[in-house]
Design a protein around this motif. Structure first.
Motif, PDB file in Angstrom:
ATOM      1  N   ASP A 433       0.889  -1.166   0.000  1.00 30.80           N
ATOM      2  CA  ASP A 433       0.000   0.000   0.000  1.00 30.80           C
ATOM      3  C   ASP A 433       0.921   1.208   0.000  1.00 30.80           C
ATOM      4  O   ASP A 433       1.541   1.535   1.008  1.00 30.80           O
ATOM      5  N   THR A 434       1.037   1.853  -1.163  1.00 28.08           N
ATOM      6  CA  THR A 434       2.063   2.877  -1.350  1.00 28.08           C
ATOM      7  C   THR A 434       1.485   4.275  -1.242  1.00 28.08           C
ATOM      8  O   THR A 434       0.635   4.665  -2.035  1.00 28.08           O
ATOM      9  N   THR A 438       1.776  13.333  -6.532  1.00 24.21           N
ATOM     10  CA  THR A 438       2.363  13.881  -7.752  1.00 24.21           C
ATOM     11  C   THR A 438       3.660  14.619  -7.401  1.00 24.21           C
ATOM     12  O   THR A 438       4.669  14.506  -8.098  1.00 24.21           O
ATOM     13  N   ASP A 522      -1.768  16.060   3.845  1.00 20.09           N
ATOM     14  CA  ASP A 522      -2.509  14.911   4.355  1.00 20.09           C
ATOM     15  C   ASP A 522      -2.469  14.871   5.883  1.00 20.09           C
ATOM     16  O   ASP A 522      -1.481  15.266   6.492  1.00 20.09           O
TER      17      ASP A 522
HETATM   18  C1  7RM Z   1       0.101   8.856  -6.451  1.00 25.90           C
HETATM   19  C2  7RM Z   1      -1.043   9.800  -6.254  1.00 25.90           C
HETATM   20  C3  7RM Z   1      -1.978  12.286  -3.810  1.00 25.90           C
HETATM   21  C4  7RM Z   1      -2.917  12.100  -2.647  1.00 25.90           C
HETATM   22  C5  7RM Z   1      -2.209  12.035  -1.315  1.00 25.90           C
HETATM   23  C6  7RM Z   1      -3.180  11.215  -0.487  1.00 25.90           C
HETATM   24  C7  7RM Z   1      -3.737  10.222  -1.482  1.00 25.90           C
HETATM   25  C8  7RM Z   1      -2.223   8.446  -2.436  1.00 25.90           C
HETATM   26  C9  7RM Z   1      -2.323   6.907  -0.892  1.00 25.90           C
HETATM   27  C10 7RM Z   1      -3.104   8.009  -0.475  1.00 25.90           C
HETATM   28  C11 7RM Z   1      -3.622   6.919   1.482  1.00 25.90           C
HETATM   29  C12 7RM Z   1      -2.241   5.761  -0.019  1.00 25.90           C
HETATM   30  N1  7RM Z   1      -0.782  11.096  -6.488  1.00 25.90           N
HETATM   31  N2  7RM Z   1      -3.021   8.943  -1.460  1.00 25.90           N
HETATM   32  N3  7RM Z   1      -1.798   7.214  -2.107  1.00 25.90           N
HETATM   33  N4  7RM Z   1      -3.746   8.006   0.708  1.00 25.90           N
HETATM   34  N5  7RM Z   1      -2.908   5.824   1.158  1.00 25.90           N
HETATM   35  N6  7RM Z   1      -1.550   4.667  -0.345  1.00 25.90           N
HETATM   36  O1  7RM Z   1      -2.108   9.381  -5.889  1.00 25.90           O
HETATM   37  O2  7RM Z   1      -1.091  13.537  -6.378  1.00 25.90           O
HETATM   38  O3  7RM Z   1      -2.826  12.214  -7.420  1.00 25.90           O
HETATM   39  O4  7RM Z   1      -2.652  12.200  -5.043  1.00 25.90           O
HETATM   40  O5  7RM Z   1      -3.591  10.842  -2.759  1.00 25.90           O
HETATM   41  O6  7RM Z   1      -4.203  12.029  -0.019  1.00 25.90           O
HETATM   42  O7  7RM Z   1      -1.977  13.331  -0.806  1.00 25.90           O
HETATM   43  S1  7RM Z   1      -1.854  12.312  -6.387  1.00 25.90           S
END
Ligand code: 7RM
Length: 668
Positions: A433-434, A438, A522
């Motif tokens: 779970d990565t 961006t 986040d």
């Molecule tokens: C790669 C991508 C980023 C936002 C980030 C989080 C959410 C992404 C997870 C996640 C919980 C994860 N780029 N997010 N991956 N939250 N667990 N594994 O998504 O720029 O489009 O979004 O997505 O809120 O800030 S992104």
């Protein structure tokens, strides 16, 4: 690092500005899933001790750690210094010269990789193509010559608006070959979104196709480009059009050229440009908390190293893996984990053009079975859709080739994690779970599959070079299980290098909340084992089916409609999409509200931003709830949108009657 300072004056009561908790339907799942001895034995990193040793070294001696890892890239000229950090500006691998396309292609042409599949592609209607490293190299060189022929120079921005076809990878790699900076726009964005992005990055050339296939329908990509350019405001001089669907398209004499025609004029020799480590690689637009998307800028060496390193350590990719990342090339996941990471490692990357439920709900499982996919990377929103469609679709297929699963895009709820683990992974595949963004360029918090015991719902621990922490508003680390803001306290190689054309916004958005630290936007908490549980965005950014969407973007689309006076947009929990888009709208004098107008406004947003932004609900109100100082009370709107009873402090509310009205204004 002992420095803990807040840039802003300390709020009077630190606790008063608590991070808002996102309500989530969570089952409790306390099991811990350890990698099997068999998996660990074969993995590059096979124990927690090894992970911890490497992580510690990466933070304490980044020069040594990254200096060593970077030797795995092919350098035209070796770097002389690993890092120069003057917040918020990072430079990695100073003095080095390299080329991304050379790393992704040329260096695999010696030995067995030459004839190995680089890309395996399947079109939605069912066509199949395989490009070996040698073939992909040839196509990239030819197209790089087409770009040169069309006067594209090093540093020029090239906009790419293509469906999920190999030509998207070819166009991107061709840009990197000559040092042009690509900016890919997701095919689900509208003409207006293209125009905004072209204007912002100043591209003089757009690469598109006549159309693309999606759920059996044809997406009119070229028409969207025509519409974007109609007003004549952009600097675009050339549009290269790839023929994908064969539908009729308008060809503007003197501006538009066909991809296949252009190829007739070029040969297949194109030396890789000699580029600086910090040479700009791409710009990718993403939503922020204002109405204007940000052009996230990434550079060459640090990004490529991390893309390759995470494919090596997190996906543990092997020579015989068939790796499939389902993300669209228009998102950062498509950039890093469909193209640059796997190709720089010499792996085989599968690319599928269309929808998961076309022609039937088992399309993905069909593909996994047919190509014997071993590593599969997708989004929680897709997993929840598969769950809903029912297990019978999977049961029809042999998924036993899978050995590792991954997720990205949003927090994964434990139910979906368990289903992914048992139904897709047959109980035997580790799940990574990565968590990343961006802006971060690649994985930041993630399990290492042969080492990290996983728990459903947590992205677990930081990757190498990542100094992640959860802090309160004063920058103090919060206690175990306490919620706070996720920050990164040290620069990392693939971090964004800026926002295109907006230094101030870069500094303010990411580096001013806590001086010297990157603020991710986040909220998160850490458990007793130090595992990070990401809660979700705490700014005005929504996450709809794994796509980032700014509430302000949707608001500005709404107020661009002649009937709308004011709009406030919030997210509401959605079982399938994570979040749904709810719009509260006040109309102008003399305009009657109706269901038709609500539908029209939904269509309008779709037209202005694109289908990804389509509102789930439009609610009309005589007024929006505001504080005495005129701020829209989003907290209240979120509760109304979620159908919750209104809780919390409403004493600053200007007109209490609007709440009652808004709560009663549901569509039905
Ligand atoms: C790669 C991508 C980023 C936002 C980030 C989080 C959410 C992404 C997870 C996640 C919980 C994860 N780029 N997010 N991956 N939250 N667990 N594994 O998504 O720029 O489009 O979004 O997505 O809120 O800030 S992104």
């Amino acid at each position: 690092m002992s420095k803990k300072k807040a840039a802003k004056p300390a709020p009077k009561k630190a606790a008063a500005k608590k991070v808002a908790a996102k309500s989530q339907t969570m089952m409790t799942e306390n099991r811990v899933f350890k990698p099997s001895a068999e998996f660990s034995k074969k993995a590059r990193i096979g124990s927690m001790a090894e992970y911890r040793r490497m992580h510690e070294e990466s933070l304490k001696h980044p020069e040594k750690f990254f200096g060593r890892e970077a030797k795995e890239l092919t350098w035209q000229k070796p770097f002389t210094k690993v890092l120069e950090w003057k917040c918020p500006n990072a430079k990695w691998f100073l003095g080095g010269k390299l080329n991304v396309s050379e790393n992704c292609l040329d260096r695999h042409l010696v030995g067995v990789n030459k004839t190995k599949a680089a890309l395996i592609w399947e079109g939605e209607p069912g066509e199949k193509r395989v490009l070996t490293y040698q073939q992909l190299h040839r196509e990239v060189c030819r197209f790089a010559n087409v770009l040169k022929r069309n006067k594209v120079k090093k540093g020029d921005r090239v906009m790419i608006y293509l469906p999920m076809i190999p030509e998207a990878a070819i166009a991107m790699l061709a840009c990197t070959r000559i040092g042009a900076v690509h900016s890919v726009v997701f095919g689900g964005f509208s003409a207006e979104s293209i125009k905004d992005r072209v204007l912002d990055c100043g591209a003089k050339i757009i690469i598109t196709s006549d159309g693309g296939y999606r759920r059996g329908a044809v997406v009119p990509l070229k028409k969207n480009v025509d519409d974007a350019l109609k007003s004549g405001e952009t600097a675009v001089e050339t549009v290269i059009v790839y023929r994908r669907t064969g539908q009729d398209v308008h060809i503007e004499e003197g501006r538009d050229v066909w991809w296949h025609r252009e190829l007739e004029y070029v040969d297949a020799h194109c030396a890789a440009a000699v580029l600086d480590s910090e040479s700009p690689l791409f710009i990718l637009y993403t939503s922020g908390s204002t109405g204007k998307p940000k052009g996230i800028l990434h550079s060459t060496a640090g990004y490529l190293l991390h893309a390759q390193m995470t494919c090596k350590y997190v996906f543990d990719l092997r020579d015989d893996d068939v790796y499939w990342c389902t993300a669209d090339v228009g998102w950062v996941t498509g950039h890093t984990y469909m193209i640059y990471g796997p190709l720089s490692l010499g792996a085989t990357s599968l690319m599928y053009e269309g929808a998961p439920n076309w022609p039937e709900n088992d399309r993905f499982w069909r593909i996994i079975e047919e190509y014997a996919v071993t590593v599969f990377y997708t989004a929680p929103t897709a997993i929840r859709a598969f769950m809903k469609w029912g297990d019978e679709w999977l049961k029809k297929h042999d998924l036993s080739s899978l050995r590792l699963l991954g997720t990205v895009g949003e927090p994964i709820n434990p139910e979906a994690w368990m289903w992914y683990h048992t139904q897709v992974g047959g109980g035997k595949c580790p799940i990574v779970d990565t968590w990343w963004q961006t802006e971060t360029g690649g994985h930041m918090i993630t399990p290492i599959p042969g080492a990290t015991p996983t728990k459903p719902g947590t992205a677990t621990l930081p990757f190498f070079g990542v100094d992640a922490a959860i802090v309160d508003d004063l920058g103090q680390e919060v206690g175990k299980d306490e919620q706070g803001k996720l920050v990164i306290r040290k620069p990392w190689p693939p971090m964004l290098r800026g926002i295109w054309g907006d230094k101030k916004r870069y500094q303010e958005t990411y580096w001013s909340e806590f001086d010297g630290w990157y603020f991710a936007g986040d909220g998160a908490r850490k458990d007793k084992d130090g595992y990070f549980w990401i809660i979700g965005r705490i700014d005005d950014v929504l996450n709809v089916a794994g796509h980032r969407l700014g509430t302000a973007e949707v608001e500005s689309a709404l107020v661009s409609h002649p009937s709308v006076a004011e709009a406030a947009v919030v997210g509401r929990p959605d079982e399938m999409k994570g979040q749904g888009v709810v719009c509260f709208v006040t109309v102008k004098e003399g305009i009657a509200t109706s269901r038709d107008l609500a539908d029209e406004l939904k269509k309008h947003v779709r037209k202005v931003i694109g289908p990804v932004a389509t509102p789930d609900e439009v609610r009309f109100a005589a007024a929006l709830p505001k504080t005495r100082s005129g701020k829209i009370m989003r907290r209240l709107l979120k509760q109304i949108a979620a159908g919750e009873v209104i809780k919390g402090d409403t004493t600053t509310l200007e007109d209490l009657s609007v709440i009652a009205q808004l709560a009663a204004s549901g569509e039905d």
